[in-house]
Design an enzyme around this catalytic site. Structure first.
Site, PDB file in Angstrom:
ATOM      1  N   CYS A 121      23.531 -34.000 -12.782  1.00 33.04           N
ATOM      2  CA  CYS A 121      22.206 -34.578 -12.973  1.00 33.04           C
ATOM      3  C   CYS A 121      22.252 -36.078 -12.679  1.00 33.04           C
ATOM      4  O   CYS A 121      21.416 -36.611 -11.940  1.00 33.04           O
ATOM      5  CB  CYS A 121      21.730 -34.311 -14.408  1.00 33.04           C
ATOM      6  SG  CYS A 121      20.030 -34.808 -14.727  1.00 33.04           S
ATOM      7  N   CYS A 122      23.252 -36.770 -13.229  1.00 28.37           N
ATOM      8  CA  CYS A 122      23.411 -38.214 -12.945  1.00 28.37           C
ATOM      9  C   CYS A 122      23.649 -38.424 -11.446  1.00 28.37           C
ATOM     10  O   CYS A 122      23.176 -39.404 -10.871  1.00 28.37           O
ATOM     11  CB  CYS A 122      24.577 -38.795 -13.740  1.00 28.37           C
ATOM     12  SG  CYS A 122      24.258 -39.064 -15.498  1.00 28.37           S
ATOM     13  N   CYS A 203      18.037 -42.638 -19.619  1.00 29.32           N
ATOM     14  CA  CYS A 203      17.029 -41.594 -19.508  1.00 29.32           C
ATOM     15  C   CYS A 203      16.666 -41.077 -20.906  1.00 29.32           C
ATOM     16  O   CYS A 203      17.515 -41.044 -21.808  1.00 29.32           O
ATOM     17  CB  CYS A 203      17.568 -40.443 -18.669  1.00 29.32           C
ATOM     18  SG  CYS A 203      17.870 -40.885 -16.949  1.00 29.32           S
ATOM     19  N   CYS A 206      18.779 -38.511 -22.786  1.00 32.93           N
ATOM     20  CA  CYS A 206      20.165 -38.916 -23.011  1.00 32.93           C
ATOM     21  C   CYS A 206      20.268 -40.211 -23.826  1.00 32.93           C
ATOM     22  O   CYS A 206      21.298 -40.890 -23.795  1.00 32.93           O
ATOM     23  CB  CYS A 206      20.870 -39.068 -21.665  1.00 32.93           C
ATOM     24  SG  CYS A 206      20.865 -37.546 -20.713  1.00 32.93           S
ATOM     25  N   CYS A 231      28.700 -41.904 -15.618  1.00 39.76           N
ATOM     26  CA  CYS A 231      27.635 -41.422 -14.741  1.00 39.76           C
ATOM     27  C   CYS A 231      27.937 -41.701 -13.289  1.00 39.76           C
ATOM     28  O   CYS A 231      27.246 -41.228 -12.410  1.00 39.76           O
ATOM     29  CB  CYS A 231      26.297 -42.054 -15.110  1.00 39.76           C
ATOM     30  SG  CYS A 231      26.114 -43.730 -14.546  1.00 39.76           S
TER      31      CYS A 231
END
Ligand code: SF4
Length: 264
Positions: A121-122, A203, A206, A231
């Site tokens: 996702c990162c 985000c 997170c 990340c």
């Protein structure tokens, strides 16, 4: 109490640190004319740097990563920068098709399922867009500070380890108190979530607020092992621990109760 009330503190050498940071930025702007960008996370440190760039009319572009998962308060800062400073912020978003496919395949809560999915996702929301931001540029400016973590204890003002691109860290020797003292004394716009015990804002899924006594970094990817927080934005291949967070993710590890006596 506001973040300014909690953290801002004038300490010896502050003016000299500001002057030095400005000199670092000025020299970098000249050395990399037209090829330098501030990669702002819109966190407190980066807002200080943007203020320095705007206040002193430095020829440094300002770019940010709009991951599609940010808090509304964070996104609102993009317009506040434009309004306050007249700076056009470059906004880099993930490829919408790739992001959609990822969510369809793994769900909206994929980051909680495994470290691998969280890194994926990162990767699609941060690392790939950052690559586009940095393409054709020979230098980038970050808000890294030595105080943020052990891994960053040796952050240089100019990191030349990447032969392709210089990383400029003008606040390398600033304290967390310095950051907030600058914000307070220059009326720098900042994310109101900092006033809600979120010293480190990434985000929305997170990031959480921290409790009294918790490490400032405790609110980021809190469900993961500390050693796995990464990340990819500041990864050094030979030192995975050096890239434990996004640019805005780490702050001084100082218990909140120690800051309560701080003044503006
Ligand atoms: S911080 Fe969380 S939501 Fe943002 S890109 Fe990484 S895993 Fe995805």
């Amino acid at each position: 109490m506001s973040a300014i009330g909690l953290y801002a503190r004038a300490t010896p050498g502050f003016d000299a640190r500001v002057e030095h940071s400005l000199a670092v930025l000025r020299e970098a702007a000249q050395a990399h004319a037209g090829r330098i960008v501030q990669a702002t996370s819109l966190g407190a440190e980066d807002m200080v740097i943007t203020d320095l760039i705007a206040r002193h009319r430095l020829a440094i572009a300002v770019g940010t990563l709009e991951t599609g998962m940010l808090h509304a308060q964070t996104v609102a800062l993009i317009d506040r920068i434009r309004e306050r400073y007249g700076l056009a912020v470059e906004v880099y978003r993930p490829d919408p098709e790739v992001a959609l496919r990822f969510v369809k395949t793994h769900g909206e809560r994929a980051m909680y399922q495994s470290v691998a999915l969280r890194k994926d996702c990162c990767g699609l929301r941060k690392v790939e867009p950052l690559g586009r931001m940095l393409a054709g540029r020979s230098a980038w400016v970050t808000g890294l500070r030595r105080e943020q973590s052990n891994a960053r204890a040796v952050v240089p003002f100019l990191d030349t380890e990447d032969a392709e691109r210089v990383k400029v860290n003008p606040l390398a020797d600033w304290s967390w108190a310095d950051v907030w003292h600058y914000i307070a004394s220059h009326d720098v716009p900042y994310n109101p979530l900092h006033d809600e015990f979120m010293p480190s804002i990434g985000c929305a899924p997170c990031t959480r607020a921290i409790a009294v006594g918790e490490d400032f970094r405790a609110g980021r990817w809190w469900w993961e092992d500390q050693d796995l927080k990464e990340c990819g934005l500041h990864v050094k291949e030979d030192d995975p621990a050096a890239a434990t967070e996004a640019p805005q993710a780490s702050m001084l590890a100082m218990p909140l109760d120690e800051t309560l006596g701080a003044h503006r």
